[in-house]
Every structure is written in structure tokens, then in C-alpha cells.
Write an enzyme that holds these catalytic residues in place. Structure first.
Site, PDB file in Angstrom:
ATOM      1  N   TYR A   3     -10.347   2.484   5.200  1.00 56.61           N
ATOM      2  CA  TYR A   3      -9.226   2.306   4.445  1.00 56.61           C
ATOM      3  C   TYR A   3      -9.787   1.278   3.430  1.00 56.61           C
ATOM      4  O   TYR A   3     -10.235   0.534   3.350  1.00 56.61           O
ATOM      5  CB  TYR A   3      -8.257   1.635   5.243  1.00 56.61           C
ATOM      6  N   SER A  39       0.780  -1.266  -0.071  1.00 52.94           N
ATOM      7  CA  SER A  39       0.012   0.131  -0.068  1.00 52.94           C
ATOM      8  C   SER A  39       0.823   1.189  -0.037  1.00 52.94           C
ATOM      9  O   SER A  39       0.265   2.264  -0.144  1.00 52.94           O
ATOM     10  CB  SER A  39      -1.224   0.039   1.205  1.00 52.94           C
TER      11      SER A  39
END
Length: 384
Positions: A172, A87
Site C-alpha cells: 500500500y 486515502s
């Protein structure tokens, strides 16, 4: 969250007790032994085959390599070793989006459906591009496993409804940053992978960062290992390139962090694009949510970093507050981003005021607290 907390963030002060006194840096002062004393016990504890740690202080770099790229081949880790960065890729996608904004091709205040007419009449009439860039759209973390094609993905987005009011919670989301990548690529009029690999990465001088590892570089692509120590590699599924798909080495990534701190200058448009990703948009209970980066007032304690990077931050919706007006990029701040794939672990930080950056890479998935603690221990040694 009350106004006093917002004011504390704005003033760049701590709102919890600081666990140590930080001093200014005189010179790059870490010895190999000092780094070994932190990294080697971590590798032993977590059974990590290979690691790279890159540190930049006042424009001076040092890169430390440990172990092997693969338990099978026993090839030592080197400057060329490629890791899946998970990420941390999201900050690259955000930078490409801010570049499109600077080119006048993307407005973060516009609705997503403004750019994707196939989503007109859907929930995306009320989701802004900025919501995608700050995890506040309400989209969930993972792409549903039955979605394999773009048509299926668009059908999912068309039917999707948020569980909470848009902009009120931070969830998220790979689906969110993936959609940001789709919108950005459309506005730049090129496929996302091309925009990243042919436009952005060369402009930043990142010569060994890839979505698709070229044949000539495959021998440097580390073998990843999961929690059970089984060999695994990333399978790039839909939205993978946009959300978690980059592979890179320690040398490129420390350069990327130096560009973020303006220790290295790049073309003005790209410098501005990177700077814009540091804009503070939402306030969580622990940090400022920038455009994919997360920032804390500097100095910051280890306990605050562990709180801000707790599992619930990624796995459960968290109440947020919109910062009005948005905070200009803060120099006196600690910016961080974790990255994971099933077989790799990454943690990257930079502190513009101190001109310190650290990136830690391993070819085994390890828990986030261990990454943060080791990085913080390095920081303490630099700052002593």
C-alpha cells in the site's frame, strides 16, 4: 492462493461462512433511532466531537449529523461540514487516470518511464502504470520526510529499487498513487490540482469537494482531533493532493458513491472512467484489488471485511496473484475504501447489485475496525 479461491471470487460466492442471512431491500427503512443506536455509542467510546453518516438505498438518500465541527466553536455538524477524507482520495486519482486512458492519453500496460523520460534506465522501466494503480509497484507507504521538492522526489524515484519482484506483492503506497497522479496530470497537460478541481470534480457534480478549501468554505472545514484528542489539520506535503488530500462533505461523497453504482448518471466518458476503476486486477488473501477500490464477493461477512482491512494490509507487503484476464467490474460485490488523516476518519462502501452505499465521516481519527463494524451494523439494519 489456489485456483479454487480464484474461482470462488469469480463466481461471486463466499469462501468463508456467512455470519448472517441477507435479504433483498424493499424500501429505505432506517429510523433516526436505529442510526443513533449505532453511532452515539461509537462517538462516546471514541470521544468523537462530530460525525456524518450518509446512506443511499435505491437512489434515496438520508444524511445523519452528530455533534460539532469544533470543540472550540461548538458549531453543529451540517450538510456543509467538510472532512478530510484521507486515502478515499486515491479512488478519485484512479478515476482521473482512467479518464486519461479513455481519452487515449494513458495506457495502463505501459511502463512508467515511457511517460516520464527522466526515469528511463531506472526500476520504472519495469513498473507499469497499472502497478501504480493497484499498489503492486513495490513502492513504500510514505514519502521520505526529507523530500520536499519535485526534484528531490524524482531523484528518489530514479535511485529506487524494489525489494520484491514487481507485481508479486501488494504494498500500500502513497508514493505509488502519487506517481500515478504525476503521470496522469502530465498526460492531461495540466497540473494535478487543476485536473482534479477544474476538470473532474465539476464533471461529477461534486460542488463541495476540494484539494484546497476556498476562503468562503473555511468556516465549514471541521477541526480534526488526533488519538490524544489534540486539534490537528492536514499539512499538504509533496504528493498530498494525489494520495490523501481531498476534503469533502457527506452530501458530495454519497453522490460520488451513487455515481459509482450508476444510481446517478454523469457524462458517458466519466461514467466509463469510474466503472473502469472497478476492474479486478489482483487477488489478495482477502479481497480483489481493483484500481484503488477493494472488492469482496457479495454477500460478505464482517469477519472477512476486518481481515481484509487489517493493519498489515497497509503496513506490510502481501503476496498477490494477477487475475488473468482481469475481472470485469462486478455488480454483485461489496466495494470499500478507508481513509484517514491524523485528525479524521472515513469509511466508504457501495454494493451495486443492492443499490446501497454508505459513507461514514468523523473529525477524529478512530481505528478502522470500529468504522467497519459500525457500517456493517447499519448494513444489517438496512438488509433485515
Amino acid at each position: 492462493m489456489d485456483n479454487s479461491m480464484k474461482n470462488i471470487f469469480r463466481q461471486g460466492r463466499l469462501f468463508i461462512a456467512l455470519s448472517l442471512a441477507m435479504t433483498s431491500i424493499s424500501a429505505f427503512a432506517l429510523t433516526q433511532q436505529e442510526v443513533d443506536d449505532i453511532i452515539k455509542p461509537l462517538m462516546k467510546q471514541e470521544q468523537i466531537p462530530g460525525m456524518s453518516v450518509a446512506i443511499s438505498v435505491n437512489g434515496k438518500q438520508a444524511i445523519y449529523h452528530y455533534g460539532v465541527q469544533s470543540k472550540q466553536t461548538q458549531i453543529p455538524v451540517s450538510d456543509r461540514t467538510l472532512y478530510e477524507i484521507g486515502s478515499l482520495s486515491k479512488t478519485f486519482t484512479a478515476t482521473l487516470a482512467t479518464y486519461a486512458q479513455i481519452q487515449g492519453k494513458l495506457d495502463f500496460s505501459q511502463s512508467v518511464s515511457h511517460y516520464l523520460p527522466e526515469l528511463k534506465g531506472s526500476a520504472f522501466d519495469n513498473v507499469s502504470v497499472m502497478n501504480l494503480a493497484t499498489h503492486t509497484s513495490g513502492l513504500s507507504l510514505f514519502v521520505p520526510s526529507d523530500i520536499k521538492t519535485n526534484d528531490q522526489l524524482m531523484a528518489y524515484y530514479q535511485k529506487w529499487l524494489p525489494d520484491n519482484e514487481v507485481g508479486q506483492y501488494r504494498s500500500y503506497s502513497n508514493l505509488g498513487v502519487g506517481l500515478l497522479g504525476i503521470v496522469t496530470a502530465k498526460q492531461l497537460n495540466m497540473p494535478f490540482s487543476q485536473a482534479m478541481e477544474k476538470l473532474m470534480l465539476p464533471s461529477l457534480g461534486l460542488k463541495h469537494t476540494y484539494i484546497h478549501v476556498p476562503k468562503s468554505q473555511e468556516k465549514y472545514y471541521a477541526q480534526g482531533y488526533n488519538k490524544q484528542n489534540q486539534p490537528v489539520r492536514l499539512n499538504l506535503e509533496i504528493l498530498g493532493p494525489e494520495a490523501y488530500g481531498l476534503k469533502s462533505n457527506a452530501k458530495d461523497l454519497i453522490r460520488y458513491l451513487e455515481i459509482n453504482m450508476q444510481s446517478i448518471k454523469v457524462a458517458k466518458t466519466w461514467q466509463e472512467a469510474i466503472e473502469n476503476t472497478h476492474t479486478g486486477v489482483y487477488l489478495t488473501d482477502s479481497f480483489v484489488q481493483d484500481m484503488m477500490w477493494e472488492s469482496y464477493p457479495w454477500p460478505v461477512s464482517l469477519s472477512q471485511l476486518l481481515q481484509g482491512n487489517r493493519d498489515d494490509m497497509a503496513l506490510k507487503p502481501q503476496k498477490v496473484e494477477l487475475i488473468k484476464p482481469a475481472m470485469a467490474p462486478e455488480v454483485r460485490a461489496y466495494y470499500n475504501k478507508t481513509g484517514s488523516s491524523n485528525g479524521f476518519a472515513t469509511y466508504a462502501i457501495f454494493i451495486p447489485e443492492e443499490k446501497i452505499a454508505i459513507v461514514m465521516l468523523s473529525n477524529k481519527w478512530i481505528p478502522i475496525p470500529q468504522r467497519i463494524t459500525a457500517t456493517y451494523q447499519l448494513l444489517e439494519k438496512i438488509e433485515r
